[in-house]
Write a protein that holds these residues in place. Structure first.
Motif, PDB file in Angstrom:
ATOM      1  N   HIS A  51       0.676  -1.160  -0.207  1.00  0.00           N
ATOM      2  CA  HIS A  51       0.069  -0.028  -0.142  1.00  0.00           C
ATOM      3  C   HIS A  51       0.851   1.285  -0.180  1.00  0.00           C
ATOM      4  N   CYS A  52       2.201   1.153   0.066  1.00  0.00           N
ATOM      5  CA  CYS A  52       2.879   2.480   0.218  1.00  0.00           C
ATOM      6  C   CYS A  52       3.601   2.512  -1.242  1.00  0.00           C
ATOM      7  N   ASP A  53       3.488   3.530  -1.982  1.00  0.00           N
ATOM      8  CA  ASP A  53       3.839   3.729  -3.200  1.00  0.00           C
ATOM      9  C   ASP A  53       5.263   4.006  -3.434  1.00  0.00           C
ATOM     10  N   LEU A  54       6.101   4.253  -2.230  1.00  0.00           N
ATOM     11  CA  LEU A  54       7.458   4.567  -2.262  1.00  0.00           C
ATOM     12  C   LEU A  54       8.091   3.124  -2.614  1.00  0.00           C
ATOM     13  N   LYS A  55       7.480   2.008  -2.292  1.00  0.00           N
ATOM     14  CA  LYS A  55       8.107   0.826  -2.484  1.00  0.00           C
ATOM     15  C   LYS A  55       8.454   0.699  -3.907  1.00  0.00           C
ATOM     16  N   ALA A  56       7.471   1.258  -4.850  1.00  0.00           N
ATOM     17  CA  ALA A  56       7.890   0.930  -6.165  1.00  0.00           C
ATOM     18  C   ALA A  56       8.843   1.785  -6.883  1.00  0.00           C
ATOM     19  N   ALA A  57       9.363   2.812  -6.159  1.00  0.00           N
ATOM     20  CA  ALA A  57      10.341   3.813  -6.554  1.00  0.00           C
ATOM     21  C   ALA A  57      11.797   3.462  -6.346  1.00  0.00           C
ATOM     22  N   ALA A  58      11.857   3.180  -4.922  1.00  0.00           N
ATOM     23  CA  ALA A  58      13.167   2.852  -4.332  1.00  0.00           C
ATOM     24  C   ALA A  58      13.851   1.472  -4.845  1.00  0.00           C
ATOM     25  N   ARG A  59      15.278   1.589  -4.885  1.00  0.00           N
ATOM     26  CA  ARG A  59      16.219   0.437  -5.284  1.00  0.00           C
ATOM     27  C   ARG A  59      15.932  -0.537  -4.232  1.00  0.00           C
ATOM     28  N   ASN A  60      16.150  -0.407  -3.059  1.00  0.00           N
ATOM     29  CA  ASN A  60      16.328  -1.234  -2.137  1.00  0.00           C
ATOM     30  C   ASN A  60      15.567  -0.976  -0.962  1.00  0.00           C
ATOM     31  N   PHE A  61      14.954  -2.045  -0.090  1.00  0.00           N
ATOM     32  CA  PHE A  61      14.384  -2.081   0.991  1.00  0.00           C
ATOM     33  C   PHE A  61      15.305  -2.241   2.187  1.00  0.00           C
ATOM     34  N   ILE A  62      15.404  -1.155   2.917  1.00  0.00           N
ATOM     35  CA  ILE A  62      16.330  -1.165   3.943  1.00  0.00           C
ATOM     36  C   ILE A  62      15.339  -1.171   5.420  1.00  0.00           C
ATOM     37  N   PHE A  63      15.587  -2.273   6.062  1.00  0.00           N
ATOM     38  CA  PHE A  63      14.900  -2.695   7.341  1.00  0.00           C
ATOM     39  C   PHE A  63      15.630  -2.233   8.643  1.00  0.00           C
ATOM     40  N   SER A  64      16.778  -2.399   8.588  1.00  0.00           N
ATOM     41  CA  SER A  64      17.486  -2.079   9.781  1.00  0.00           C
ATOM     42  C   SER A  64      19.152  -2.169   9.451  1.00  0.00           C
ATOM     43  N   ASP A  65      20.068  -1.603  10.518  1.00  0.00           N
ATOM     44  CA  ASP A  65      21.204  -1.848  10.292  1.00  0.00           C
ATOM     45  C   ASP A  65      21.947  -2.041  11.847  1.00  0.00           C
ATOM     46  N   GLY A  66      23.214  -2.375  11.906  1.00  0.00           N
ATOM     47  CA  GLY A  66      23.697  -2.604  13.207  1.00  0.00           C
ATOM     48  C   GLY A  66      23.233  -3.955  13.775  1.00  0.00           C
ATOM     49  N   THR A  67      23.328  -3.869  15.276  1.00  0.00           N
ATOM     50  CA  THR A  67      23.036  -5.220  15.786  1.00  0.00           C
ATOM     51  C   THR A  67      21.774  -5.070  16.566  1.00  0.00           C
ATOM     52  N   ALA A  68      21.016  -6.063  16.124  1.00  0.00           N
ATOM     53  CA  ALA A  68      19.593  -6.380  16.844  1.00  0.00           C
ATOM     54  C   ALA A  68      19.870  -6.884  18.345  1.00  0.00           C
ATOM     55  N   GLY A  69      19.072  -6.201  19.118  1.00  0.00           N
ATOM     56  CA  GLY A  69      19.310  -6.605  20.657  1.00  0.00           C
ATOM     57  C   GLY A  69      20.052  -5.747  21.348  1.00  0.00           C
ATOM     58  N   SER A  70      20.648  -4.623  20.692  1.00  0.00           N
ATOM     59  CA  SER A  70      21.558  -3.760  21.599  1.00  0.00           C
ATOM     60  C   SER A  70      20.455  -2.836  22.427  1.00  0.00           C
ATOM     61  N   ASP A  71      21.461  -2.517  23.554  1.00  0.00           N
ATOM     62  CA  ASP A  71      20.402  -1.466  24.322  1.00  0.00           C
ATOM     63  C   ASP A  71      20.029  -0.165  23.789  1.00  0.00           C
ATOM     64  N   VAL A  72      20.888   0.532  22.809  1.00  0.00           N
ATOM     65  CA  VAL A  72      20.799   1.777  21.989  1.00  0.00           C
ATOM     66  C   VAL A  72      20.169   1.420  20.579  1.00  0.00           C
ATOM     67  N   MET A  73      18.776   1.771  20.551  1.00  0.00           N
ATOM     68  CA  MET A  73      18.222   1.820  19.136  1.00  0.00           C
ATOM     69  C   MET A  73      18.182   3.299  18.681  1.00  0.00           C
ATOM     70  N   ILE A  74      18.624   3.526  17.318  1.00  0.00           N
ATOM     71  CA  ILE A  74      18.655   4.654  16.754  1.00  0.00           C
ATOM     72  C   ILE A  74      17.634   4.819  15.626  1.00  0.00           C
ATOM     73  N   ILE A  75      16.709   5.705  15.658  1.00  0.00           N
ATOM     74  CA  ILE A  75      15.659   5.674  14.565  1.00  0.00           C
ATOM     75  C   ILE A  75      16.135   6.854  13.618  1.00  0.00           C
ATOM     76  N   THR A  76      16.335   6.448  12.348  1.00  0.00           N
ATOM     77  CA  THR A  76      16.861   7.574  11.580  1.00  0.00           C
ATOM     78  C   THR A  76      15.650   8.068  10.513  1.00  0.00           C
TER      79      THR A  76
END
Length: 266
Positions: free
Chosen positions: A97-122
């Protein structure tokens, strides 16, 4: 002899008269004989064609409106159905349902290490991120790594951070996501935070603050702790902003020290 001559002359007259009549009919447009016998049009009954009845003017039928799709509600139910980060990733990839999906080259879900104490929302991935297929690529990524290395944090290792964007696709022309796009994807972001279960959130830029706090204006928000999804959250300047606003690096350093101090308490 006299009788034969008279008959021949009469026959000649009949012939030429008949031919003249035939020539006249051809000239008038007659090109074939329709009946064996001529029709006396004057003897036919005079019948006038019935007048055509003009149909009453009627308005065209109203088009049936298409049912409205509540994409935010669909996103909410889809996100809540995810039981872990892998399930959430798969659900977001399948979300149509999000039109941005069709225009972008890559789907970027996350980066870094899951389970870390610090989560950065960009903010949403920029053009460099989309090309690289990872968050914080290019010059902004170099500055990001230096900033967090200065307080002993990195993308991997013992003191790793975990990162997720407000929207996993780069918007066209590198623009910011609009309010509709953010509202559609916020349920996924909130579920992401819930499943990652960090001890501290860092809201890096206007996009995360608008999506999770309903507020924007980083010069007013930065450095002030808030509660977001029952997690302590600190708004800070994004590296992309600091690259063009050098004097703000002093404020960014103060915010990083506040984050380091908070982590000691945990």
């Amino acid at each position: 002899m006299q009788g034969a001559l008279t008959w021949g002359m009469e026959s000649a007259v009949d012939y030429w008269t008949s031919k003249a009549l035939l020539d006249w009919q051809v000239e008038m447009g007659a090109d074939e004989a329709m009946c064996d016998e001529p029709i006396d049009r004057y003897a036919l009954e005079d019948k006038k064609p019935a007048p055509k009845v003009k149909p009453a003017d009627t308005a065209p039928p109203e088009p049936t409106p298409e049912p409205q799709v509540d994409t935010a509600a669909i996103a909410q139910s889809t996100a809540q159905a995810a039981q872990d980060l892998d399930g959430l990733r798969a659900a977001m990839l399948a979300f149509e349902h999000c039109d941005l999906k069709a225009a972008a080259r890559n789907f970027i879900f996350s980066d870094g290490t899951a389970g870390s104490d610090v989560m950065i929302i960009t903010d949403a991935p920029d053009r460099d991120d989309d090309r690289a297929g990872q968050l914080m690529a290019g010059r902004a990524g170099v500055l990001f790594d230096k900033m967090f290395a200065a307080i002993g944090l990195a993308r991997t290792g013992d003191n790793a951070v975990y990162m997720a964007p407000v929207i996993p696709w780069n918007p066209p022309q590198n623009r910011d996501p609009n309010a509709t796009e953010l509202a559609m994807m916020v349920p996924f972001l909130k579920r992401h935070i819930e499943l990652a279960a960090p001890k501290v959130l860092v809201l890096m830029g206007n996009g995360p603050c608008h999506a999770l706090m309903g507020r924007s204006g980083m010069t007013r928000l930065r450095g002030k702790w808030a509660d977001v999804e029952n997690v302590p959250a600190l708004p800070v300047f994004a590296p992309s902003y600091l690259l063009t606003n050098g004097p703000s690096k002093r404020d960014a350093w103060a915010d990083l020290l506040a984050l380091k101090s908070r982590m000691k308490d945990h």
